[in-house]
Write an enzyme that holds these catalytic residues in place. Structure first.
Site, mmCIF file in Angstrom:
data_model
loop_
_atom_site.group_PDB
_atom_site.id
_atom_site.type_symbol
_atom_site.label_atom_id
_atom_site.label_comp_id
_atom_site.label_asym_id
_atom_site.label_seq_id
_atom_site.Cartn_x
_atom_site.Cartn_y
_atom_site.Cartn_z
ATOM 1 N N ASP A 52 56.596 55.844 7.824
ATOM 2 C CA ASP A 52 56.101 54.771 6.970
ATOM 3 C C ASP A 52 57.167 53.696 6.774
ATOM 4 O O ASP A 52 58.307 54.011 6.410
ATOM 5 C CB ASP A 52 55.699 55.364 5.612
ATOM 6 C CG ASP A 52 54.601 54.593 4.923
ATOM 7 O OD1 ASP A 52 54.606 53.357 5.044
ATOM 8 O OD2 ASP A 52 53.756 55.207 4.266
ATOM 9 N N ASP A 53 56.808 52.436 7.012
ATOM 10 C CA ASP A 53 57.699 51.285 6.772
ATOM 11 C C ASP A 53 59.025 51.421 7.521
ATOM 12 O O ASP A 53 60.080 51.009 7.010
ATOM 13 C CB ASP A 53 57.986 51.131 5.263
ATOM 14 C CG ASP A 53 56.770 50.687 4.468
ATOM 15 O OD1 ASP A 53 55.682 50.554 5.048
ATOM 16 O OD2 ASP A 53 56.918 50.464 3.251
ATOM 17 N N CYS A 90 49.883 49.731 5.742
ATOM 18 C CA CYS A 90 49.695 51.147 6.033
ATOM 19 C C CYS A 90 48.239 51.579 6.178
ATOM 20 O O CYS A 90 47.871 52.201 7.183
ATOM 21 C CB CYS A 90 50.407 52.004 4.988
ATOM 22 S SG CYS A 90 50.308 51.390 3.317
ATOM 23 N N ARG A 94 46.515 53.087 9.708
ATOM 24 C CA ARG A 94 46.000 54.458 9.769
ATOM 25 C C ARG A 94 44.522 54.470 10.174
ATOM 26 O O ARG A 94 44.070 55.360 10.890
ATOM 27 C CB ARG A 94 46.224 55.140 8.414
ATOM 28 C CG ARG A 94 47.684 55.429 8.165
ATOM 29 C CD ARG A 94 48.045 55.510 6.673
ATOM 30 N NE ARG A 94 49.418 55.095 6.500
ATOM 31 C CZ ARG A 94 50.475 55.887 6.611
ATOM 32 N NH1 ARG A 94 50.305 57.169 6.848
ATOM 33 N NH2 ARG A 94 51.693 55.415 6.483
ATOM 34 N N LYS A 148 50.522 61.846 3.791
ATOM 35 C CA LYS A 148 49.889 60.659 3.219
ATOM 36 C C LYS A 148 48.536 60.406 3.867
ATOM 37 O O LYS A 148 48.418 60.378 5.090
ATOM 38 C CB LYS A 148 50.807 59.449 3.416
ATOM 39 C CG LYS A 148 50.221 58.130 2.945
ATOM 40 C CD LYS A 148 51.258 57.014 3.045
ATOM 41 C CE LYS A 148 50.659 55.651 2.768
ATOM 42 N NZ LYS A 148 51.684 54.594 2.765
ATOM 43 N N HIS A 150 45.755 57.864 2.188
ATOM 44 C CA HIS A 150 45.632 56.428 1.899
ATOM 45 C C HIS A 150 44.481 55.774 2.660
ATOM 46 O O HIS A 150 44.551 54.608 3.036
ATOM 47 C CB HIS A 150 46.946 55.702 2.206
ATOM 48 C CG HIS A 150 47.135 54.462 1.366
ATOM 49 N ND1 HIS A 150 48.050 53.470 1.703
ATOM 50 C CD2 HIS A 150 46.537 54.050 0.221
ATOM 51 C CE1 HIS A 150 48.004 52.511 0.794
ATOM 52 N NE2 HIS A 150 47.079 52.843 -0.112
ATOM 53 N N HIS A 243 58.832 55.026 3.330
ATOM 54 C CA HIS A 243 58.281 54.138 2.306
ATOM 55 C C HIS A 243 59.066 54.353 1.013
ATOM 56 O O HIS A 243 59.574 55.439 0.754
ATOM 57 C CB HIS A 243 56.802 54.495 2.103
ATOM 58 C CG HIS A 243 55.988 53.487 1.364
ATOM 59 N ND1 HIS A 243 56.166 53.222 0.020
ATOM 60 C CD2 HIS A 243 54.966 52.689 1.757
ATOM 61 C CE1 HIS A 243 55.298 52.308 -0.366
ATOM 62 N NE2 HIS A 243 54.551 51.955 0.668
ATOM 63 N N ASP A 349 54.164 52.868 11.106
ATOM 64 C CA ASP A 349 52.884 52.242 10.785
ATOM 65 C C ASP A 349 52.961 50.730 10.634
ATOM 66 O O ASP A 349 51.940 50.047 10.712
ATOM 67 C CB ASP A 349 52.273 52.874 9.519
ATOM 68 C CG ASP A 349 53.086 52.620 8.255
ATOM 69 O OD1 ASP A 349 54.259 52.207 8.360
ATOM 70 O OD2 ASP A 349 52.552 52.854 7.159
ATOM 71 N N ASN A 350 54.150 50.183 10.402
ATOM 72 C CA ASN A 350 54.324 48.725 10.296
ATOM 73 C C ASN A 350 55.820 48.447 10.212
ATOM 74 O O ASN A 350 56.646 49.370 10.284
ATOM 75 C CB ASN A 350 53.585 48.136 9.090
ATOM 76 C CG ASN A 350 53.748 48.901 7.792
ATOM 77 O OD1 ASN A 350 52.775 49.424 7.248
ATOM 78 N ND2 ASN A 350 54.969 48.992 7.283
ATOM 79 N N LYS A 410 57.081 43.726 7.119
ATOM 80 C CA LYS A 410 55.806 44.292 6.708
ATOM 81 C C LYS A 410 55.018 43.250 5.917
ATOM 82 O O LYS A 410 55.591 42.478 5.151
ATOM 83 C CB LYS A 410 56.062 45.530 5.842
ATOM 84 C CG LYS A 410 54.850 46.115 5.132
ATOM 85 C CD LYS A 410 55.275 47.205 4.163
ATOM 86 C CE LYS A 410 54.114 47.738 3.344
ATOM 87 N NZ LYS A 410 54.538 48.783 2.375
#
Length: 758
Positions: A52-53, A90, A94, A148, A150, A243, A349-350, A410
């Protein structure tokens, strides 16, 4: 083993023809039959590992100095992609990753907290877009999701559901993890299958969420291998790391003490040189100037440098700790004898997060409320940056370094927001140790996996006609590095930022929130020759730019991108509640024992007047405890009885404003309350304690949360996760009898509860 085998009709065993049972008088003159069951015996397992991130350059194999030996080894035994694109947020990524379709097309334009009331902005994945889990479970796979999620509407993640967008409602047979955008890694909000659960250990016993997620993944794999070893599995493991909040065991952070004292400019330049030397980026790639919101390191004061370095030390330790946990998972797969039969996909994811602002934050709620902390505020708590009492995110300069050599972050559709790391390791070591530099998109992963394992995407699923996949199989480029990528058009849009990639050219527009979209300036890059988007050709090639912008509008209409929406998270989440949302009311009545309420379903008290009341019985003088608590150690509020007095603790970014009643709470039955009346022209207001309807103390609050209280939710009768109240020791459950807690949003015109709705 072969990666593919011929596709068979779902529900038919190899070599087995369907037949009907014959029914005689008894079993002796009858012939039994069983319904066919789906099988995928012999097909490879599939593991997705989602970071994540993370930013493009944060892994060692992408140029970083951070120790990520497990992920680097995965790149060495697999194929490393250097031109892979996701979306800039995110939830949308996903949704693309699990469906193979574009994010607006499936209804996930933004975060799953938000339903704007338009087809592309539902905050949920439509059932006309089956997930990979739904496709694989129908084809005989066991499916497991960990970490996660989300992807469910966040106000639907309570015990009341609905459950159709939870992991078990979207094709996964098992689930363990958290549903929110983020959670505390020491006190997480956890779900197991379709119910809430609690962490198996305490932080004092060494608990950390990342390790717990890997433990649970291994447990699921152990059970599946022990009971159905002939069946392949799909494990989707999405980490909270990296994240915000950055939280890592102290020994991992200590390894980086002093490592970032040289600053983000030196680290960025060093990563850029390493990327050139190792071939991660093409020869001749330029390193663009700093992003316009990043100050040169040598212009920072000594205090600013000391503070900023501490944030990055924690980030690096967080990432290395995650790498070690991935190592445990892959080692366990190897121990089970299943690693060599597994497709492993690892991706970010980004891009890296810009949400820490100039100085970094010690509390993620700062960003959501549009109130970034000052240097002095952060310096006062510098020793807490790597502790358990903060939810930190680093300053912009480190986010820029994480995205080396790309521009922006992001949320943005420049390369820094959407180009991410991606590694694919295959059972027969196809392309082992090689790189691929052609354009790929996150929607390509589902069609690639289906192609590799020999299963077709269904045209209908459970009676619902399915939208065609938008992604393209990458099998050809996995087989042959010189294989030409097909002509390709891919749009991007997040938060009003827009971009279009078409056959090696890219147009991109950065958008200022609230500005007229027609005033956005489009830039043009020859992406096939300009990896880092360093040379804007818009003025030199207006015709090419117009062609691409026109293409963006066509793709936007085709994919439900319109209407464009640039409102911020808090505004959008509070603007329009879904029909039947648990938040769409003025009165909230909670009974003692109710399950933890996630923040997206909790009363929206930020920025308004409110009264919180409780009916209680104190049988004796020892009957104390928490009546209601919403938030975490970083932000929130708590109403409790402590030492016989009614206490309201307003935790404003870790600064506790405490009001204690002037008289004790009586023994026996009583009603207690806190009423907050907000000023008409600011977020300030006055809190008043009430015991039996009589005022028992006042507190002036000069500042309160304008939009958002906390990412952690609400408990009744205790303070059970990351503690909201000051100097907390345990959950402090109320030991008397708590009949109910009522939260009334007050009419600003009268300061009284609203009249009941018809």
């Amino acid at each position: 083993m072969a990666v593919t085998e011929p596709n068979r009709p779902t529900g038919q065993r190899p070599g087995e023809a369907s037949r009907e049972a014959t029914i005689g008088t008894t079993y002796r003159d009858s012939t039994p039959s069983w319904p066919p069951v789906p099988t995928s015996a012999g097909r490879p397992n599939v593991v997705f590992l989602v970071l994540d991130d993370i930013g493009f350059s944060s892994l060692g194999s992408y140029g970083s100095e951070i120790a990520t030996p497990t992920m680097d080894e995965l790149a060495a035994r697999g194929v490393q992609f250097t031109n892979f694109h996701a979306t800039a947020l995110c939830s949308p990524t996903r949704a693309c990753l699990l469906t193979g379709r574009n994010h607006h097309a499936v209804g996930m334009a933004y975060l799953s907290h938000v339903d704007d009331g338009y087809p592309g902005y539902r905050g949920r994945v439509g059932h006309d877009c089956a997930t990979l889990a739904e496709m694989l479970v129908a084809g005989g796979y066991n499916t497991m999701a960990v970490g996660k999620w989300h992807l469910a509407p966040m106000d639907q993640t309570t015990a009341a559901g609905p459950y159709d967008q939870w992991p078990l409602g979207r094709g996964f047979e098992r689930y363990y993890g958290f549903m929110e955008a983020l959670t505390d890694h020491y006190y997480p909000e956890l779900y197991h299958d379709n119910h809430q659960t609690t962490a198996p250990r305490t932080p004092e016993d060494g608990y950390h969420l990342t390790a717990d997620l890997v433990d649970k993944s291994c447990e699921f794999l152990r059970d599946q291998t022990s009971i159905a070893p002939e069946k392949p599995f799909f494990l989707y493991l999405a980490f909270g790391a990296t994240h915000t909040p950055f939280q890592a065991p102290a020994e991992f952070v200590e390894r980086y003490r002093g490592a970032y004292d040289e600053g983000w400019d030196v680290i960025r330049e060093r990563r850029y040189r390493r990327q050139l030397e190792t071939g991660v980026i093409p020869p001749g790639t330029a390193l663009p100037p700093r992003n316009d919101d990043v100050r040169p390191w040598d212009e920072l004061t000594a205090d600013e440098r000391r503070l900023a370095a501490r944030f990055q030390e924690v980030y690096a330790g967080f990432l290395e700790h995650t790498d070690a946990q991935i190592g445990r998972l892959l080692s366990y797969l190897d121990e089970l004898g299943r690693l060599d039969d597994t497709i492993v996909v690892l991706l970010g994811d980004n891009g890296a997060s810009q949400e820490g602002g100039e100085h970094g934050v010690l509390n993620t709620t700062h960003y959501e409320n549009g109130r970034l902390p000052s240097l002095a505020e952060n310096l006062a708590r510098i020793e807490e940056i790597d502790g358990r009492t903060t939810h930190v995110n680093y300053p912009l300069g480190w986010a820029q370094a994480a995205n080396t050599p790309l521009r922006r972050y992001k949320q943005n559709t420049h390369a820094g927001g959407i180009r991410t790391s991606m590694i694919m390791s295959l059972p027969n070591r196809m392309g082992a140790g090689e790189r691929r530099s052609g354009f790929q998109h996150v929607t390509d992963i589902v069609p690639t996996v289906l192609d590799l394992i020999g299963i077709e995407a269904p045209r209908t699923y459970r009676g619902v006609p399915q939208r065609a996949l938008d992604g393209v199989s990458m099998r050809a480029v996995l087989d042959d590095a010189s294989a030409a990528t097909s002509e390709r058009t891919q749009y991007f849009e997040t938060d009003g930022h827009r971009a279009i990639w078409r056959d090696g050219w890219k147009a991109v527009a950065w958008h200022r929130r609230g500005a007229d979209f027609d005033t956005d300036r489009w830039e043009l890059y020859h992406a096939a020759e300009d990896f880092s988007e360093a040379e804007d050709l818009a003025a030199a090639m207006p015709g090419k730019l117009r062609e691409l912008v026109d293409t963006w509008w066509r793709e936007a209409r085709r994919n439900n991108v319109l209407p464009l929406d640039d409102r911020g998270f808090a505004e959008r989440a509070n603007a329009n509640f879904r029909p039947h949302s648990p938040k769409d009311r003025h009165r909230f009545v909670y009974l003692d024992g109710v399950q933890h309420i996630p923040t997206a379903a909790a009363p929206p008290v930020a920025g308004r007047s409110v009264q919180i009341s409780a009916r209680i019985v104190r049988p004796d003088r020892s009957a104390d405890g928490v009546l209601i608590a919403h938030g975490s150690v970083n932000s929130g509020y708590c109403l409790m009885v402590e030492d016989g007095r009614l206490v309201y603790d307003y935790n404003y970014y870790g600064d506790h404003k405490i009001l204690r009643s002037s008289v004790p709470v009586p023994l026996g039955a009583s009603e207690v309350a806190v009423r907050f009346i907000k000023d008409t022209d600011s977020s300030a207001g006055t809190a008043t304690l009430l015991i039996g309807g009589n005022e028992a103390g006042h507190l002036r609050l000069d500042e309160t949360f304008e939009h958002f209280v906390a990412f952690q939710g609400l408990d009744i009768g205790g303070d059970r996760l990351s503690p909201v109240r000051a100097d907390a020791d345990g959950p402090f459950d109320f030991s008397g009898r708590l009949e109910q807690v009522v939260v009334d949003l007050l009419d600003p015109a009268t300061g009284r509860p609203y009249e009941p709705r018809d």
